[in-house]
Design an enzyme around this catalytic site. Structure first.
Site, PDB file in Angstrom:
ATOM      1  N   THR A  73       0.845  -1.204   0.000  1.00  0.00           N
ATOM      2  CA  THR A  73       0.000   0.000   0.000  1.00  0.00           C
ATOM      3  C   THR A  73       0.879   1.252   0.000  1.00  0.00           C
ATOM      4  O   THR A  73       0.628   2.208  -0.751  1.00  0.00           O
ATOM      5  CB  THR A  73      -0.944  -0.013   1.224  1.00  0.00           C
ATOM      6  OG1 THR A  73      -1.737  -1.197   1.156  1.00  0.00           O
ATOM      7  CG2 THR A  73      -1.847   1.203   1.244  1.00  0.00           C
ATOM      8  N   ASN A 156      -6.259 -10.208  -7.020  1.00  0.00           N
ATOM      9  CA  ASN A 156      -6.272 -10.863  -5.720  1.00  0.00           C
ATOM     10  C   ASN A 156      -7.542 -11.665  -5.464  1.00  0.00           C
ATOM     11  O   ASN A 156      -7.533 -12.621  -4.704  1.00  0.00           O
ATOM     12  CB  ASN A 156      -6.084  -9.834  -4.603  1.00  0.00           C
ATOM     13  CG  ASN A 156      -6.923  -8.598  -4.796  1.00  0.00           C
ATOM     14  OD1 ASN A 156      -6.784  -7.900  -5.801  1.00  0.00           O
ATOM     15  ND2 ASN A 156      -7.805  -8.323  -3.861  1.00  0.00           N
ATOM     16  N   GLN A 184       0.224 -10.347  -5.862  1.00  0.00           N
ATOM     17  CA  GLN A 184      -0.303 -11.720  -5.821  1.00  0.00           C
ATOM     18  C   GLN A 184       0.447 -12.661  -6.753  1.00  0.00           C
ATOM     19  O   GLN A 184       0.409 -13.875  -6.573  1.00  0.00           O
ATOM     20  CB  GLN A 184      -1.803 -11.727  -6.148  1.00  0.00           C
ATOM     21  CG  GLN A 184      -2.663 -11.013  -5.123  1.00  0.00           C
ATOM     22  CD  GLN A 184      -2.719 -11.717  -3.772  1.00  0.00           C
ATOM     23  OE1 GLN A 184      -2.294 -12.874  -3.636  1.00  0.00           O
ATOM     24  NE2 GLN A 184      -3.211 -11.042  -2.758  1.00  0.00           N
ATOM     25  N   HIS A 206       4.379 -10.017   3.091  1.00  0.00           N
ATOM     26  CA  HIS A 206       3.520 -11.000   3.786  1.00  0.00           C
ATOM     27  C   HIS A 206       2.687 -11.856   2.844  1.00  0.00           C
ATOM     28  O   HIS A 206       2.042 -12.805   3.270  1.00  0.00           O
ATOM     29  CB  HIS A 206       2.654 -10.311   4.853  1.00  0.00           C
ATOM     30  CG  HIS A 206       1.521  -9.481   4.336  1.00  0.00           C
ATOM     31  ND1 HIS A 206       0.224  -9.906   4.365  1.00  0.00           N
ATOM     32  CD2 HIS A 206       1.480  -8.244   3.787  1.00  0.00           C
ATOM     33  CE1 HIS A 206      -0.573  -8.962   3.882  1.00  0.00           C
ATOM     34  NE2 HIS A 206       0.171  -7.947   3.519  1.00  0.00           N
ATOM     35  N   THR A 243      14.140   5.011   9.636  1.00  0.00           N
ATOM     36  CA  THR A 243      14.992   3.835   9.874  1.00  0.00           C
ATOM     37  C   THR A 243      14.306   2.593   9.324  1.00  0.00           C
ATOM     38  O   THR A 243      13.121   2.353   9.583  1.00  0.00           O
ATOM     39  CB  THR A 243      15.251   3.679  11.395  1.00  0.00           C
ATOM     40  OG1 THR A 243      15.901   4.874  11.836  1.00  0.00           O
ATOM     41  CG2 THR A 243      16.123   2.467  11.694  1.00  0.00           C
ATOM     42  N   CYS A 331     -12.930  -5.651   4.064  1.00  0.00           N
ATOM     43  CA  CYS A 331     -12.313  -4.363   4.363  1.00  0.00           C
ATOM     44  C   CYS A 331     -11.739  -4.433   5.772  1.00  0.00           C
ATOM     45  O   CYS A 331     -11.897  -5.431   6.475  1.00  0.00           O
ATOM     46  CB  CYS A 331     -13.269  -3.210   4.156  1.00  0.00           C
ATOM     47  SG  CYS A 331     -14.981  -3.594   4.442  1.00  0.00           S
TER      48      CYS A 331
HETATM   49  N1  PLP Z   1      -2.252  -5.286  -3.968  1.00  0.00           N
HETATM   50  C1  PLP Z   1      -2.838  -6.495  -3.944  1.00  0.00           C
HETATM   51  C2  PLP Z   1      -3.165  -7.189  -5.234  1.00  0.00           C
HETATM   52  C3  PLP Z   1      -3.152  -7.107  -2.731  1.00  0.00           C
HETATM   53  O1  PLP Z   1      -3.737  -8.300  -2.718  1.00  0.00           O
HETATM   54  C4  PLP Z   1      -2.812  -6.424  -1.533  1.00  0.00           C
HETATM   55  C5  PLP Z   1      -3.166  -7.012  -0.209  1.00  0.00           C
HETATM   56  O2  PLP Z   1      -4.265  -7.473  -0.014  1.00  0.00           O
HETATM   57  C6  PLP Z   1      -2.184  -5.172  -1.607  1.00  0.00           C
HETATM   58  C7  PLP Z   1      -1.922  -4.643  -2.836  1.00  0.00           C
HETATM   59  C8  PLP Z   1      -1.792  -4.416  -0.359  1.00  0.00           C
HETATM   60  O3  PLP Z   1      -0.682  -5.034   0.231  1.00  0.00           O
HETATM   61  P1  PLP Z   1      -0.096  -4.640   1.680  1.00  0.00           P
HETATM   62  O4  PLP Z   1      -0.894  -5.440   2.651  1.00  0.00           O
HETATM   63  O5  PLP Z   1       1.332  -5.062   1.645  1.00  0.00           O
HETATM   64  O6  PLP Z   1      -0.253  -3.178   1.847  1.00  0.00           O
END
Ligand code: PLP
Length: 387
Positions: A73, A156, A184, A206, A243, A331
């Site tokens: 994000t 996703n 993804q 993650h 940092t 959400c």
């Molecule tokens: N983009 C996609 C396709 C995702 O599936 C996700 C997480 O659900 C994100 C972006 C956001 O990732 P992050 O949790 O690392 O901010």
């Protein structure tokens, strides 16, 4: 996974890999600040740079082009801005074009005002309509600045793989910049920033078995870069101050190394499992809708709708059966929202849909448990229909 539950929600977050956990814990106990010149600081710096090389190698990118962030994000908010620099010269992006199925991290448009964001359509199978994008870019007003396009590599919710290579040639023909959310796709299919032709890739720790709290914006070149989102001490060559989260970044590096190794075999193994799962589901309910089934998809994702099944109640029913899966668009409140992805594909967004997503360590028992749960839940729906 415990032997009483099956974790089938890898697209939300993947289980931590052993090598990532080891790296994370090791770095959490190292005291140096990576910007310090003393031995302790240099030891942490060396680990971060090693992680940078692993991530670059996994994506066929240059280590110098990897900017660490707190996650995808943040990387999206760094990339999606009207203000760029090409070396010392300022460069303005006039408009952002996003596909209708982007993750909200992209779909919200980052630092662009809403009035400078346009949405391009997808087909009923959830594939970006590149003819429509081409036509939109042909009408782009160059006096406002360059066009920027955001198209994810794999969705996703549906897992549908997007025609990024073709999009790159269209975007570049119109003199634009292409940002690709590869969150993804990473670790599930082979990735190569050069072959894709993306100007920027976004990845997240993650989702590939690394710790939460790390991600990266990866550039194909080194000269064109967005204005910093977080300013301060000038870490990450001024692109992202603060940092570094050394423990998460090092865990991310370990996960990237694991994700890239033997990727083609992993992809094939996952796809074979997914095909067996879907064959069983189709056998139980021949009328099931598996979204994007006829197009290229990630090998680990099945997004489906059943007549009479609502997302929220379906999710709870599977949870009670010991299967953790999701509606694809939870959400932050944990509530199930209407899927803008299904809506972009032309479905009624209130239509229920559930996502099963798994990974390399998912066991046969987990797959069997999921199929058994599906059989019972679908059976109850049929009985309710008949009543
Ligand atoms: N983009 C996609 C396709 C995702 O599936 C996700 C997480 O659900 C994100 C972006 C956001 O990732 P992050 O949790 O690392 O901010």
């Amino acid at each position: 996974m415990s032997n009483t539950r099956a974790y089938m929600d890898w697209n939300a977050t993947a289980p931590l890999l052993d090598e990532a956990r080891e790296a994370f814990l090791r770095l959490a106990l190292m005291e140096g600040n990576p910007s310090s010149v003393h031995k302790e600081g240099r030891a942490v710096r060396a680990e971060i740079e090693s992680a940078r090389r692993s991530i670059a190698l996994a994506l066929n990118a240059r280590p110098a082009s990897v900017v660490f962030t707190s996650g995808a994000t943040e990387a999206a908010n760094l990339a999606l801005t009207p203000d760029y620099r090409m070396g010392r010269a300022a460069l303005t992006i006039g408009r952002l074009y996003v596909s209708g199925i982007e993750h909200k991290a992209i779909f919200e448009g980052g630092r662009f005002p809403a009035s400078a964001v346009s949405v391009f359509p997808v087909t009923g199978d959830g594939v970006a309509d590149l003819a429509a994008l081409d036509a939109m870019l042909a009408g782009h007003d160059k006096s406002s600045g360059l066009p920027m396009v955001a198209l994810m590599l794999a969705n996703n919710e549906t897992g549908v793989i997007q025609p990024v290579r073709e999009a790159a040639s269209i975007v570049h023909r119109h003199g634009g910049v292409l940002v690709v959310d590869a969150v993804q796709a990473f670790g599930r299919i082979a990735l190569d920033i050069e072959a894709l032709g993306a100007d920027f890739l976004i990845v997240s720790s993650h989702k590939i078995g690394g710790p939460k709290g790390a991600g990266a914006l990866v550039a194909r070149g080194e000269t064109m870069m967005p204005s910093a989102l977080i300013r301060g001490g000038g870490q990450e060559k001024g692109h992202r101050s603060g940092t570094e989260n050394a423990a998460s970044i090092t865990g991310f590096g370990a996960a990237a190394q694991a994700a890239a190794s033997d990727i083609d075999t992993r992809t094939a193994t996952l796809a074979a499992r997914r095909d067996r799962l879907e064959a069983a589901m189709l056998d139980i309910v021949p009328g099931i809708v598996i979204h994007g089934r006829l197009v290229d998809r990630l090998p680990n994702t099945t997004f489906f709708s059943l007549d009479g099944m609502k997302s929220e109640t379906g999710q709870i029913a599977f949870d009670l059966e010991g299967v953790a899966l999701s509606a694809g668009s939870a959400c932050s409140s944990g509530k199930v929202g209407e899927s803008h992805v299904l809506m972009a594909m032309g479905f009624d967004p209130r239509m229920g849909a559930l996502r099963i997503s798994f990974g390399h360590s998912t066991s046969e028992t987990d797959m069997e448990r999921t199929i058994a749960a599906f059989r019972r839940i679908a059976g109850r729906l049929t009985k309710a229909d008949a009543a």
